[in-house]
Motif scaffolding. Structure first.
Motif, mmCIF file in Angstrom:
data_model
loop_
_atom_site.group_PDB
_atom_site.id
_atom_site.type_symbol
_atom_site.label_atom_id
_atom_site.label_comp_id
_atom_site.label_asym_id
_atom_site.label_seq_id
_atom_site.Cartn_x
_atom_site.Cartn_y
_atom_site.Cartn_z
ATOM 1 N N GLU A 169 0.841 -1.211 0.000
ATOM 2 C CA GLU A 169 0.000 0.000 0.000
ATOM 3 C C GLU A 169 0.878 1.266 0.000
ATOM 4 O OE1 GLU A 169 -3.150 0.053 -0.418
ATOM 5 O OE2 GLU A 169 -4.066 -1.742 0.413
ATOM 6 N N THR A 171 0.943 3.910 -1.617
ATOM 7 C CA THR A 171 0.319 5.214 -1.875
ATOM 8 C C THR A 171 -0.882 5.443 -0.966
ATOM 9 O OG1 THR A 171 -1.116 4.300 -3.594
ATOM 10 C CG2 THR A 171 1.038 5.114 -4.289
ATOM 11 N N GLY A 172 -1.026 4.630 0.071
ATOM 12 C CA GLY A 172 -2.202 4.696 0.947
ATOM 13 C C GLY A 172 -2.395 6.035 1.630
ATOM 14 N N THR A 176 -4.411 11.440 -5.017
ATOM 15 C CA THR A 176 -4.440 10.712 -6.295
ATOM 16 C C THR A 176 -3.250 11.052 -7.187
ATOM 17 O OG1 THR A 176 -6.844 10.644 -6.203
ATOM 18 C CG2 THR A 176 -5.836 10.230 -8.339
ATOM 19 N N SER A 179 -0.031 9.738 -5.774
ATOM 20 C CA SER A 179 -0.044 8.277 -5.901
ATOM 21 C C SER A 179 0.402 7.850 -7.285
ATOM 22 C CB SER A 179 -1.452 7.725 -5.637
ATOM 23 O OG SER A 179 -1.852 7.989 -4.322
ATOM 24 N N HIS A 180 -0.174 8.474 -8.309
ATOM 25 C CA HIS A 180 0.169 8.125 -9.692
ATOM 26 C C HIS A 180 1.617 8.482 -9.998
ATOM 27 C CE1 HIS A 180 -4.181 7.737 -11.422
ATOM 28 N NE2 HIS A 180 -4.012 7.106 -10.279
ATOM 29 N N THR A 201 -2.213 -3.344 -3.239
ATOM 30 C CA THR A 201 -3.067 -2.154 -3.253
ATOM 31 C C THR A 201 -4.544 -2.557 -3.172
ATOM 32 O OG1 THR A 201 -3.569 -0.100 -4.433
ATOM 33 C CG2 THR A 201 -3.185 -2.035 -5.794
ATOM 34 N N HIS A 202 -5.377 -1.619 -2.755
ATOM 35 C CA HIS A 202 -6.823 -1.825 -2.866
ATOM 36 C C HIS A 202 -7.396 -0.829 -3.878
ATOM 37 C CE1 HIS A 202 -6.450 1.355 0.206
ATOM 38 N NE2 HIS A 202 -7.546 1.829 -0.369
ATOM 39 N N ASP A 203 -6.491 -0.065 -4.527
ATOM 40 C CA ASP A 203 -6.886 0.995 -5.460
ATOM 41 C C ASP A 203 -6.820 0.468 -6.903
ATOM 42 O OD1 ASP A 203 -6.976 3.188 -7.173
ATOM 43 O OD2 ASP A 203 -5.923 4.512 -5.794
ATOM 44 N N ASP A 205 -7.108 1.923 -9.736
ATOM 45 C CA ASP A 205 -6.336 2.790 -10.634
ATOM 46 C C ASP A 205 -4.840 2.500 -10.528
ATOM 47 O OD1 ASP A 205 -8.603 4.020 -11.568
ATOM 48 O OD2 ASP A 205 -8.480 5.708 -10.182
ATOM 49 N N ILE A 206 -4.365 2.284 -9.298
ATOM 50 C CA ILE A 206 -2.948 1.951 -9.093
ATOM 51 C C ILE A 206 -2.663 0.574 -9.677
ATOM 52 C CG2 ILE A 206 -1.198 1.441 -7.327
ATOM 53 C CD1 ILE A 206 -1.871 4.466 -7.682
#
Length: 230
Positions: A169, A171-172, A176, A179-180, A201-203, A205-206
């Protein structure tokens, strides 16, 4: 043809909680090729972080096998595992895990000093420049933004020139855009230095920024979930 750098076979991790058995991992077969960027996605408690910790030698399985770069982790003693973690795996965590009393440069070179290794100062400076924190290296972590601290954590993970980057995680705590930016830079750097990345991750987009997405639920990899991006 790329070789397999990470392989788990029938990997299980069970915990006793009162009268109940919690199956954090329940028979996971998983492979990653050299220089591949894989994201493991799943809800909180799905077992994804447990899997990463097993691959990084941070935890031991109840049953099953973990092989990294041809080495069977179960065959290693504590000292050998510590060396494996310092030399073969670069860890990036959500909380950065920077030492508050050290400046950024000292934080980055600390793993090398711990290992008694030569510090490649040119390489450190190159990474600092690429990640746009060269002007922050004399500062303490508290003086940096979350994104800057995570960039410092990435430099620290890369500075030992590990075969594999394990990011839990990463970028937790970032917005946004940050993170990117962080994942994009990680991807570029891994390609440049021919490293393998596994990101938890749970995202979605990531996850989409990886070469391949693996979904995990209730300690098992979902059948048919292992898919290449693009």
């Amino acid at each position: 043809m790329k070789d397999i750098i990470v392989k788990t076979q029938s990997l299980k991790k069970y915990y006793q909680v009162g009268k109940h058995i919690v199956k954090a991992l329940d028979g996971v077969d998983f492979e990653v090729k050299e220089r591949e960027f894989v994201s493991i996605i799943g809800k909180s408690g799905s077992g994804k972080s447990t899997l990463l910790h097993m691959i990084g030698g941070l935890d031991t399985p109840t049953e099953g096998t973990v092989i990294v770069d041809g080495m069977k982790l179960a065959d290693m003693n504590k000292e050998q595992l510590a060396l494996f973690r310092r030399r073969k795996a670069g860890f990036i965590f959500q909380q950065y895990n920077l030492i508050p009393d050290l400046n950024i440069y000292e934080n980055i070179t600390f793993p090398l000093e711990l290992d008694g290794a030569q510090i490649d100062t040119d390489f450190v400076e190159e990474l600092l420049e690429i990640l746009h924190i060269a002007d922050k290296k004399e500062m303490r972590p508290a003086m940096l933004s979350g994104g800057e601290q995570q960039r410092a954590a990435i430099v620290r993970a890369l500075v030992t020139k590990p075969a594999i980057i394990l990011a839990d995680e990463p970028t937790g705590n970032l917005d946004t855009q940050a993170s990117h930016d962080v994942i994009g830079l990680l991807k570029v750097l891994a390609r440049q230095y021919q490293q393998t990345i596994i990101v938890i991750t749970h995202d979605p987009d990531i996850a989409q920024m990886a070469d391949r997405i693996v979904r995990i639920e209730d300690g098992r990899i979902l059948e048919g979930s292992d898919s290449h991006v693009g």
